[in-house]
Design a protein around this motif. Structure first.
Motif, PDB file in Angstrom:
ATOM      1  N   GLU A   1      12.298   3.188  -4.084  1.00 56.27           N
ATOM      2  CA  GLU A   1      11.669   2.432  -2.940  1.00 56.27           C
ATOM      3  C   GLU A   1      10.148   2.848  -3.028  1.00 56.27           C
ATOM      4  N   ASN A   2       9.671   3.976  -3.998  1.00 56.52           N
ATOM      5  CA  ASN A   2       8.542   4.327  -4.023  1.00 56.52           C
ATOM      6  C   ASN A   2       8.018   4.056  -5.491  1.00 56.52           C
ATOM      7  N   ILE A   3       6.648   4.519  -5.602  1.00 57.51           N
ATOM      8  CA  ILE A   3       5.905   4.328  -6.973  1.00 57.51           C
ATOM      9  C   ILE A   3       5.735   5.975  -7.306  1.00 57.51           C
ATOM     10  N   VAL A   4       5.446   5.974  -8.839  1.00 52.74           N
ATOM     11  CA  VAL A   4       4.906   7.439  -9.390  1.00 52.74           C
ATOM     12  C   VAL A   4       3.692   6.906 -10.072  1.00 52.74           C
ATOM     13  N   ALA A   5       2.729   7.802  -9.989  1.00 49.84           N
ATOM     14  CA  ALA A   5       1.474   7.612 -11.077  1.00 49.84           C
ATOM     15  C   ALA A   5       1.595   8.796 -11.984  1.00 49.84           C
TER      16      ALA A   5
ATOM     17  N   GLU B   1       4.379   6.962  -1.443  1.00 49.38           N
ATOM     18  CA  GLU B   1       5.384   6.253  -0.503  1.00 49.38           C
ATOM     19  C   GLU B   1       5.014   5.029   0.044  1.00 49.38           C
ATOM     20  N   ALA B   2       5.608   4.066   0.446  1.00 55.11           N
ATOM     21  CA  ALA B   2       4.967   2.921   1.183  1.00 55.11           C
ATOM     22  C   ALA B   2       4.306   3.472   2.333  1.00 55.11           C
ATOM     23  N   TYR B   3       3.315   2.733   2.629  1.00 57.73           N
ATOM     24  CA  TYR B   3       2.374   3.240   3.680  1.00 57.73           C
ATOM     25  C   TYR B   3       3.175   2.808   4.891  1.00 57.73           C
ATOM     26  N   GLY B   4       3.330   3.271   6.098  1.00 57.77           N
ATOM     27  CA  GLY B   4       3.880   2.848   7.298  1.00 57.77           C
ATOM     28  C   GLY B   4       5.299   3.581   7.354  1.00 57.77           C
TER      29      GLY B   4
ATOM     30  N   ALA C   1      -7.277  -2.481  -1.641  1.00 59.68           N
ATOM     31  CA  ALA C   1      -6.743  -3.926  -1.252  1.00 59.68           C
ATOM     32  C   ALA C   1      -6.378  -4.956  -2.338  1.00 59.68           C
ATOM     33  N   GLU C   2      -6.514  -4.302  -3.409  1.00 61.05           N
ATOM     34  CA  GLU C   2      -6.410  -5.249  -4.711  1.00 61.05           C
ATOM     35  C   GLU C   2      -4.974  -4.667  -5.296  1.00 61.05           C
ATOM     36  N   ASN C   3      -4.268  -5.466  -6.262  1.00 56.02           N
ATOM     37  CA  ASN C   3      -3.081  -4.965  -7.017  1.00 56.02           C
ATOM     38  C   ASN C   3      -3.942  -3.794  -7.931  1.00 56.02           C
ATOM     39  N   PHE C   4      -3.135  -2.857  -8.087  1.00 51.69           N
ATOM     40  CA  PHE C   4      -3.396  -1.924  -9.136  1.00 51.69           C
ATOM     41  C   PHE C   4      -4.796  -1.244  -8.903  1.00 51.69           C
TER      42      PHE C   4
ATOM     43  N   LEU D   1       0.683  -1.175   0.010  1.00 54.67           N
ATOM     44  CA  LEU D   1       0.022  -0.021  -0.068  1.00 54.67           C
ATOM     45  C   LEU D   1       1.027   1.310  -0.009  1.00 54.67           C
ATOM     46  N   TYR D   2       0.646   2.198  -0.807  1.00 54.71           N
ATOM     47  CA  TYR D   2       1.547   3.290  -0.981  1.00 54.71           C
ATOM     48  C   TYR D   2       0.399   4.596  -0.896  1.00 54.71           C
TER      49      TYR D   2
END
Length: 154
Positions: free
Chosen positions: A133-137, A147-150, A114-117, A80-81
Motif C-alpha cells: 500500500e506504500n511506495i519506496v524511493a 506512506e499514503a498521507y492521512g 500536487a503533480e504526479n512524480f 500524496l505520500y
C-alpha cells in the motif's frame, strides 16, 4: 635496606660509591613505558571521531525538516505520500517492488507536491516503486519508505 643505601649515597663523599651505583643503574634493564595504552587510546579517539562524523553523512539525502518545512513527500498516481517515521530495512525486498517511474520535478519544502512524480524534496531522478500500500524511493543512500498521507491521522 635500599633506603639505607640511598641515604648513604646522599651523604657519601666517596666518588667511587657514586660511580659504582651509576654502573648498577646502567646495567638494570630499561622498562618500556606503557606505549600500547597510548595507541589504544588514540585508536579509540579516532573511532569516536569517525562515528560522530559519519552519522550526519548517512542522513544527508533526506534532512530533517526545519521550522516551516513540511515532511518530505511524493505525489504519485494521484496520491500524496509522506516519508514514514520508521524506516524498515528494505534491502532484499526488491522482488516485491513494482516500478512506477522517476521523480520528474520538485517544489519547495514548504509546499505540498500536487503533480504526479513530484516531490517537495530534492530527489529528482529517484526511482519510485509500489510496495504494497506504500511506495519506496530508491536513493543513493538506500530505499526510503513513504506512506499514503492521512493514514496515521494527519
Amino acid at each position: 635496606m635500599e633506603d639505607c643505601k640511598i641515604i648513604d649515597l646522599f651523604f657519601a663523599r666517596d666518588e667511587t660509591a657514586i660511580a659504582f651505583t651509576a654502573e648498577e643503574a646502567d646495567s638494570q634493564p630499561v622498562r618500556k613505558k606503557h606505549g600500547r595504552a597510548k595507541w589504544i587510546a588514540a585508536a579509540a579517539c579516532l573511532c569516536l571521531m569517525l562515528c560522530i562524523g559519519i552519522k550526519p553523512l548517512l542522513a544527508a539525502d533526506i534532512a530533517a525538516p526545519s521550522a516551516g518545512d513540511l515532511a518530505p513527500m511524493i505525489y504519485v498516481s494521484d496520491t500524496l505520500y509522506y516519508l514514514a517515521a520508521e524506516q524498515p530495512d528494505l534491502t532484499g525486498s526488491e522482488s516485491d517492488f513494482v516500478y512506477l517511474g522517476k521523480i520528474l520535478s520538485s517544489v519547495s519544502s514548504s509546499e505540498y507536491p500536487a503533480e504526479n512524480f513530484q516531490a517537495n524534496d530534492d530527489i529528482i531522478g529517484a526511482k519510485v516503486y509500489n510496495y504494497g500500500e506504500n511506495i519506496v524511493a530508491a536513493l543513493e543512500s538506500g530505499y526510503w519508505l513513504y506512506e499514503a498521507y492521512g493514514e496515521t491521522g494527519e
